[in-house]
Motif scaffolding. Sequence first.
Motif, short mmCIF file in Angstrom:
data_model
loop_
_atom_site.label_atom_id
_atom_site.label_comp_id
_atom_site.label_asym_id
_atom_site.label_seq_id
_atom_site.Cartn_x
_atom_site.Cartn_y
_atom_site.Cartn_z
N PHE A 1 0.72 -1.19 0.05
CA PHE A 1 0.18 -0.08 0.02
C PHE A 1 0.98 1.24 0.08
CE2 PHE A 1 -1.96 3.17 2.86
CZ PHE A 1 -2.86 3.82 2.06
N ALA A 2 1.90 1.24 0.85
CA ALA A 2 2.78 2.44 0.91
C ALA A 2 3.46 2.70 -0.40
CB ALA A 2 3.70 2.25 2.02
N ALA A 3 4.03 1.48 -1.24
CA ALA A 3 4.75 1.73 -2.41
C ALA A 3 3.51 2.20 -3.40
CB ALA A 3 5.20 0.22 -2.71
N ASP A 4 2.44 1.73 -3.45
CA ASP A 4 1.48 2.29 -4.44
C ASP A 4 1.24 3.51 -4.37
OD1 ASP A 4 1.54 -0.44 -5.74
OD2 ASP A 4 -0.29 -1.06 -4.89
N TYR A 5 1.07 3.79 -3.05
CA TYR A 5 0.60 5.38 -2.70
C TYR A 5 1.80 6.47 -2.98
CZ TYR A 5 -1.70 9.10 -0.02
OH TYR A 5 -2.45 10.12 0.32
N ARG A 6 2.86 5.91 -2.76
CA ARG A 6 4.03 6.95 -3.05
C ARG A 6 4.29 7.00 -4.53
NH1 ARG A 6 8.63 8.55 -0.52
NH2 ARG A 6 8.36 7.51 1.29
N ARG A 7 4.06 5.60 -5.38
CA ARG A 7 4.26 5.83 -6.66
C ARG A 7 2.85 6.58 -7.24
NH1 ARG A 7 3.33 0.83 -7.60
NH2 ARG A 7 5.64 0.33 -6.93
N LEU A 8 1.97 6.76 -6.93
CA LEU A 8 0.73 7.72 -7.53
C LEU A 8 0.81 9.01 -7.06
CD1 LEU A 8 -1.57 7.76 -9.21
CD2 LEU A 8 -3.05 7.10 -7.35
N PHE A 9 1.09 9.37 -5.71
CA PHE A 9 1.02 10.71 -5.26
C PHE A 9 2.49 11.34 -4.91
CE2 PHE A 9 -3.16 8.60 -3.91
CZ PHE A 9 -3.79 9.42 -4.49
N GLY A 10 3.48 10.66 -4.82
CA GLY A 10 4.70 11.35 -4.68
C GLY A 10 5.03 11.59 -3.44
N GLU A 11 4.28 10.99 -2.40
CA GLU A 11 4.76 10.80 -1.09
C GLU A 11 4.01 9.72 -0.57
OE1 GLU A 11 2.78 14.30 1.02
OE2 GLU A 11 0.64 13.52 0.34
N SER A 12 4.63 9.56 0.89
CA SER A 12 4.15 8.29 1.70
C SER A 12 2.83 8.25 2.17
CB SER A 12 5.19 7.83 2.53
OG SER A 12 5.27 8.74 3.47
N PRO A 13 2.17 7.32 2.54
CA PRO A 13 0.96 7.63 3.59
C PRO A 13 1.25 8.47 4.63
CG PRO A 13 0.96 5.38 2.30
CD PRO A 13 2.24 6.12 2.17
N SER A 14 2.46 7.87 5.51
CA SER A 14 2.83 8.77 6.65
C SER A 14 2.97 10.20 6.58
CB SER A 14 3.76 7.80 7.22
OG SER A 14 4.87 7.88 6.58
N GLN A 15 3.51 10.29 5.23
CA GLN A 15 3.63 11.86 5.05
C GLN A 15 2.30 12.66 4.76
OE1 GLN A 15 6.57 11.43 1.69
NE2 GLN A 15 7.94 12.28 2.95
N ALA A 16 1.51 11.88 4.40
CA ALA A 16 0.27 12.61 3.96
C ALA A 16 -0.41 12.91 5.18
CB ALA A 16 -0.58 11.98 2.94
N LEU A 17 -0.53 11.89 6.25
CA LEU A 17 -1.06 11.93 7.50
C LEU A 17 -0.59 13.21 8.39
CD1 LEU A 17 -3.21 10.56 9.18
CD2 LEU A 17 -1.56 9.00 10.21
N ARG A 18 0.76 13.14 8.42
CA ARG A 18 1.49 14.29 9.30
C ARG A 18 1.04 15.47 8.73
NH1 ARG A 18 5.90 10.81 9.08
NH2 ARG A 18 6.77 12.00 7.23
N ARG A 19 1.17 15.62 7.17
CA ARG A 19 0.54 16.85 6.53
C ARG A 19 -0.72 17.37 7.17
NH1 ARG A 19 -1.19 17.78 1.71
NH2 ARG A 19 -0.61 15.81 0.97
N ALA A 20 -1.86 16.30 6.88
CA ALA A 20 -2.91 16.64 7.28
C ALA A 20 -3.16 16.79 8.86
CB ALA A 20 -3.84 15.17 7.02
N ALA A 21 -2.51 16.28 9.70
CA ALA A 21 -2.39 16.61 11.27
C ALA A 21 -2.18 18.04 11.24
CB ALA A 21 -1.74 15.75 12.03
#
Length: 345
Positions: free
Chosen positions: A325-345
């Motif tokens: 999931f993390a690899a697919d997410y980073r490939r599509l959006f250019g960032e990891s899920p954990s980075q997206a979560l921290r940015r949202a928080a």
Amino acid sequence: MSPLPPGPSGAPPRGRADLAPGWRAGETPSPAVPCQHREADDADEHAAHLTDWEQRYDQLSAGRFHGGLTELQLPQMQVFVEHTSHALRQSCRVWDDAFWFGLAARADGAPARINGRLDAGPGLMTRPGGTDFELVTPDRHAIYGVVVRRPWIEAAAAAQGCEVDWTRLRGRELLPLSAVARRDWLALLEPLLDGAAALAWHRDSALQLQALMLCPLLGALDGAEVDPGVRASQARRHALVARAQALVLATPEQPPSVPQLCERLHLSRRTLQYCFEDVLGLSPLQALRALRLNGARRSLREAAARGQGVQDVAAQWGFGHLSQFAADYRRLFGESPSQALRRAA
């Protein structure tokens, strides 16, 4: 003819006298027409910037997204230009009692699709207000959009002695547009939406501009009809893709596989593949994975407030292997899920 209603910007109604051509030189200008420019690094955030539209954008191609929108509210029109860096599936809806018309900024760019139909012309895309429609746009896409109140089109058509077949127009997605009409429309839209120039537009001149912009539009409304058999076939393929997506979204935590979708839709795998490639330009596997990843991206924006982590969101969208999931997410959006979560928080 009854008076025209106010536009989405709340400007007072205007009558047929506003349709007179030409500019009124030497008069004291009225207040400037507001122009707004917004940018975003998230597709859904970008979609929310367009005033009075209901939209949701799913990113389809890999990399960090960036979008820009310049919007001008005229008395009876909304005019905008949108730039997007990556391929998108756009679910759109314009306000009632209006029609949207879209024109690709470049004639030689990769074509978009509207409700599964390829804008190979490119022509003038159109859909009525109060109706959901879908756009699939390619990488590095730019489109000019004009939303016009129906009473204003009626008034302009009457002033020019034209008749509009409204039933036929509501059923169209693409209108043929001559090279001359395209050039004339772009000649008005390009300088209008230039950030610096737009600040100089005033309401009096904007009213005249609206009339000029409707001239090539009214000509396009008399274009030839698409073959009904072709239209029906395209509509069936678009409906099948929509049903497949709805089945995945109905149980995102346990999404059906492609063979299971074929069984539920009573289709061969080859037919399902052809429908997805024709409507979205992607295979079923690619398109449905992107659908779930975009759903996960939206959930990550809300996860911190709910006390959830990346693993919770992954499970919610049917991604059983966290590393994949993390690899697919980073490939599509250019960032990891954990980075997206921290940015949202």
